[in-house]
Scaffold this motif. Sequence first.
Motif, PDB file in Angstrom:
ATOM      1  N   MET A   1     -59.761  89.175 -26.762  1.00  0.00           N
ATOM      2  CA  MET A   1     -60.247  90.432 -26.230  1.00  0.00           C
ATOM      3  C   MET A   1     -61.046  90.165 -24.964  1.00  0.00           C
ATOM      4  O   MET A   1     -61.820  89.236 -24.896  1.00  0.00           O
ATOM      5  CB  MET A   1     -61.165  91.127 -27.253  1.00  0.00           C
ATOM      6  N   THR A   2     -60.881  90.958 -23.960  1.00  0.00           N
ATOM      7  CA  THR A   2     -61.519  90.704 -22.689  1.00  0.00           C
ATOM      8  C   THR A   2     -62.942  91.199 -22.689  1.00  0.00           C
ATOM      9  O   THR A   2     -63.336  92.089 -23.438  1.00  0.00           O
ATOM     10  CB  THR A   2     -60.756  91.419 -21.556  1.00  0.00           C
ATOM     11  N   TYR A 223     -66.626  85.090 -26.896  1.00  0.00           N
ATOM     12  CA  TYR A 223     -65.220  85.487 -26.757  1.00  0.00           C
ATOM     13  C   TYR A 223     -64.517  85.440 -28.116  1.00  0.00           C
ATOM     14  O   TYR A 223     -63.685  86.301 -28.423  1.00  0.00           O
ATOM     15  CB  TYR A 223     -64.500  84.564 -25.774  1.00  0.00           C
ATOM     16  N   LEU A 224     -64.847  84.429 -28.926  1.00  0.00           N
ATOM     17  CA  LEU A 224     -64.249  84.342 -30.251  1.00  0.00           C
ATOM     18  C   LEU A 224     -64.652  85.538 -31.104  1.00  0.00           C
ATOM     19  O   LEU A 224     -63.818  86.108 -31.826  1.00  0.00           O
ATOM     20  CB  LEU A 224     -64.669  83.044 -30.931  1.00  0.00           C
ATOM     21  N   ARG A 226     -65.309  88.524 -30.146  1.00  0.00           N
ATOM     22  CA  ARG A 226     -64.539  89.701 -29.720  1.00  0.00           C
ATOM     23  C   ARG A 226     -63.107  89.631 -30.246  1.00  0.00           C
ATOM     24  O   ARG A 226     -62.531  90.657 -30.630  1.00  0.00           O
ATOM     25  CB  ARG A 226     -64.581  89.816 -28.194  1.00  0.00           C
ATOM     26  N   ARG A 227     -62.527  88.430 -30.261  1.00  0.00           N
ATOM     27  CA  ARG A 227     -61.189  88.283 -30.834  1.00  0.00           C
ATOM     28  C   ARG A 227     -61.195  88.617 -32.328  1.00  0.00           C
ATOM     29  O   ARG A 227     -60.298  89.323 -32.822  1.00  0.00           O
ATOM     30  CB  ARG A 227     -60.684  86.856 -30.648  1.00  0.00           C
ATOM     31  N   ALA A 231     -59.051  91.322 -34.697  1.00  0.00           N
ATOM     32  CA  ALA A 231     -57.966  90.649 -35.411  1.00  0.00           C
ATOM     33  C   ALA A 231     -57.773  91.225 -36.808  1.00  0.00           C
ATOM     34  O   ALA A 231     -58.736  91.414 -37.552  1.00  0.00           O
ATOM     35  CB  ALA A 231     -58.253  89.152 -35.501  1.00  0.00           C
ATOM     36  N   GLN A 385     -63.376  81.344 -22.126  1.00  0.00           N
ATOM     37  CA  GLN A 385     -62.416  82.261 -22.738  1.00  0.00           C
ATOM     38  C   GLN A 385     -61.185  81.515 -23.214  1.00  0.00           C
ATOM     39  O   GLN A 385     -60.636  81.819 -24.290  1.00  0.00           O
ATOM     40  CB  GLN A 385     -62.026  83.356 -21.753  1.00  0.00           C
ATOM     41  N   ALA A 388     -61.879  79.951 -26.612  1.00  0.00           N
ATOM     42  CA  ALA A 388     -61.840  80.944 -27.694  1.00  0.00           C
ATOM     43  C   ALA A 388     -60.413  81.392 -27.981  1.00  0.00           C
ATOM     44  O   ALA A 388     -60.032  81.579 -29.143  1.00  0.00           O
ATOM     45  CB  ALA A 388     -62.715  82.139 -27.332  1.00  0.00           C
ATOM     46  N   ASP A 389     -59.625  81.558 -26.932  1.00  0.00           N
ATOM     47  CA  ASP A 389     -58.242  81.998 -27.117  1.00  0.00           C
ATOM     48  C   ASP A 389     -57.397  80.941 -27.823  1.00  0.00           C
ATOM     49  O   ASP A 389     -56.364  81.270 -28.425  1.00  0.00           O
ATOM     50  CB  ASP A 389     -57.608  82.332 -25.761  1.00  0.00           C
ATOM     51  N   VAL A 393     -57.287  82.095 -35.290  1.00  0.00           N
ATOM     52  CA  VAL A 393     -58.263  82.860 -36.065  1.00  0.00           C
ATOM     53  C   VAL A 393     -57.922  82.871 -37.553  1.00  0.00           C
ATOM     54  O   VAL A 393     -58.827  82.934 -38.398  1.00  0.00           O
ATOM     55  CB  VAL A 393     -58.410  84.298 -35.518  1.00  0.00           C
TER      56      VAL A 393
END
Length: 404
Positions: A1-2, A223-224, A226-227, A231, A385, A388-389, A393
Motif C-alpha cells: 500500500m502506498t 510500509y509493512l 499498511r500492506r 491484506a 518500501q 516491505a513489499d 505477508v
Amino acid sequence: MTARFARAVRPAAVLLLAAAVQVPAAAEAAPARHDVVTWGAAADRMGEGTADRSYRLVVRTSAGGDGLRVRLSNAFGDRPVTFGSVHAGVRLTGAELVPGSNRPLTFGGARSVTVPAGATVRSDPLPGKVPAGTDLVVSLHTPDAAGPATGHGMAMQTSYAARGDHAAEESAAAWTDTIGSWFYLDAVTVRTSATTGAVVALGDSITDGWQSSTDLNRRWPDYLARRLRAADGTSVKGVANEGISGNKVLADGAGQSALNRLERDVLSHPGVRTVFLFEGVNDIKAHTGVTAGDLIAGYRQIVDRAHKAGKCVVGATVGPFKGWSEWDPAAEAVRQEVNAFVRDSGEFDAVADFDRILRSPYDQERILPFFDNGDHLHPNDKGMQALADAVDVEALDCAARRLE
C-alpha cells in the motif's frame, strides 16, 4: 500500500476515533478477544530525567481495536519515576489534538502511577475504538523525574515537550518544544479478535528507520503495516518496530543486544505471533572478531527462545554495505556465510531475502543506487518500501501452521 493511500485514509480514521472515544463502546458478546500490540519502540537509556516536564508523544497505530492500553517504562531508571497524569488522544495537526479526543488514562483506577526502577506498567483499558493507522498522541507529566530516563532516541517522528503539567490540554499552545525522541512510552495495545496477531521487527538502524523521511512513517515496518491492513490473506495486523540504531545481536552498545532485550522488547508484548529478525550488519562491520559462527549461534538462540515462547521467526538476510567505511572483503565473507545460513539452514520458519532486494545486479556487494540514501548502507524511502513489499505477508502466519 502506498504512503499516498495511507494519507488519504487518515482523516477518516481520526474522525472515527474522535467519535468513538466520547461514548464508551458497547460490551462485546463474543468472548474470543485478546490484547494485541499496535505500536512499540525499543527502550533504551536516554540521559537524565527532567522534573515537572510534560511530553506529548505522537505514534501511529497498526492494528485497530478498542480498550487501548499504554505501557510506560522505567527499564533504565535507577530510582522510581512517577507519572502524575497520562492522557491519550488523536492528533489534529502538530501538537494540537482533535477536540474531545484527549482522555485520561488510569492505572489500577488511579490517575497517577509510580513505576519502580527497572520496571514497566500498563494502563487500564480505555473505552472506545481505535482505528488502524491513527495518529495517536500520548501525553504524560513527570513531576519529580530524576536519574536516567527511559525512552527511544531516534523516533523519526516529531513529538513535543513543555514545562509543567499540560497533559490534559488539547491545544498546542503550551507545547513549544519539539523533540525527536519518545520518552517513557514503549508500547500501545488494543483489544481485538483473538484471531488477530502481531509481528515484531527486531533490528538495527534500518528497521529503526534511519534516513527514511521524518514524520511520514516510511520505515519499512510502517510500509509493512499498511500492506497488512489491506491484506486478506493474513490475520497478522499489528506491527511493533523494535529497531535500535547501531544495535547488535551479540554485544551491548547502542542499546542492549538483541539477545539481552529479546524478552522485554519482543516476547513480553501481547498478541505477538511472529518475530521478524533483521539484524547483524553491526556485528559484522565492527571488526571485533565476530565470526559467522558467532552470529549464527546468536540467531539460533533467538529462534530457540522465540519457539519456546510459542512464536515463529522470520529471518532476513543481511543487506549489502560495500562503500561504507567499515566494509572490507573479510566482513563481506562473513556476511555471505551468514546469509547462506539464513537462506538454506531451514532453522527459520520463513525467510525474507532482503539482500537480494537491496543489492545491485552489477555489484552484488553494493546496495542498488536507486535504493541508496547515499551512505551505501541505509535504504532511502524507496528502499524501505521495497523491503516491505518483499515480505510474504501470509508467511507471517507461520506460527499457526508450525503449532498445528
